[in-house]
Structure formats: structure tokens, C-alpha cells
Design a protein around this motif. Structure first.
Motif: not given
Length: 149
Positions: A85-86, A88-90, A129, A92-94, A131-132, A134
Motif C-alpha cells: 500500500v502506498k 498516501k493511501d494507508a 483494498f 485512509k484505508i486504516r 477500491q483503492f 490493491y
């Protein structure tokens, strides 16, 4: 008969939740498929009281408390999920995962294996994941166990 002994041994060795609803209705026609009844035949030794289904709740064909005995593959651990995961995305996903799993405390209990994700929860996390972007996200650990959820 040997299968019943193996099943009872598996249940007695499982982590039955503290708030589990046991059934002791030996007259119920669904008892051989119901994890509530089967677990009632081997309650943990350290429990001297608990919640129970009253016999009047079943008419032998339907019971609102019937829970089909099923073996599920549970998962826990999130390191592999976030490996690719990038940065910048981590966050938001978390945050979305914490919301999905019931908050910060629940998130960390699932992460450390104090609680385990059901197949349905695993699918929800993987959809998040996806949706982003991954699609190869996976959990750290898996274990087959009886479904007490």
C-alpha cells in the motif's frame, strides 16, 4: 459415533465466547446440526453458569436461536495487507478498516489475533483494498475453527 466424539472434542477445545447462548433441548429435531446444542453437551469446565435457550423457543422444526454448525477459515494480522500500500493511501484505508471492524480497539484485536475475522469480514476488507486498487491484499495468519459468531 466417532464423528460425534471428534466434534465434541473440537468444540471443547475451541474458544467459546463468554456470552455464548447454549441449548440443552434434547428433544429438538435440529439438535444434531446446531452448534448451540452440541456446545451445550461439552460446556467449558471453568463455567458454572451462562445464557441458555429455553425449550419453549423451538417447535422442533424452527427455532429462532438455531445456529448451523460450520467450520470456517478465520484470519488475522494486517502486515501483509499493507505491504504494497502506498504511504498516501494507508491512513485512509486504516481509518475505513477501523470503522468497518468496530473501532480502534477492535481493529487492534483483529490485527494481533485476539479476535479473528470471519470469511465475510475478510471479503469486506479485501473489497475495501480493491477500491483503492490493491487486489492482491491478504492476511498474515489463517486458522480453521468452529463458527461461534
Amino acid at each position: 459415533m466417532r464423528n460425534n466424539e471428534l466434534l465434541r472434542a473440537a468444540i471443547s477445545g475451541s474458544e467459546i465466547p463468554k456470552n455464548w447462548l447454549y441449548c440443552f433441548n434434547s428433544q429438538c429435531q435440529q439438535r444434531e446440526r446446531c452448534v448451540r446444542y452440541i456446545s451445550g453437551t461439552v460446556p467449558p469446565n471453568d463455567r458454572t453458569w451462562g445464557q441458555a435457550v429455553f425449550p419453549a423457543s423451538s417447535d422442533n422444526h424452527t427455532c429462532p436461536h438455531f445456529k448451523l454448525l460450520r467450520l470456517i477459515c478465520t484470519a488475522w494480522g494486517f502486515d501483509k495487507l499493507f505491504d504494497e500500500v502506498k504511504v498516501k493511501d494507508a491512513p485512509k484505508i486504516r481509518k475505513l478498516m477501523k470503522d468497518m471492524l468496530g473501532g480502534n480497539g477492535s481493529y487492534y484485536r483483529f490485527m494481533h489475533g485476539e479476535r479473528r475475522l470471519t470469511p465475510e469480514q475478510q471479503a469486506s476488507v479485501k473489497r475495501l483494498f480493491s477500491q483503492f486498487g490493491y487486489n492482491d491484499a491478504d492476511f498474515d495468519f489463517f486458522r480453521e475453527e468452529i463458527d461461534f459468531t
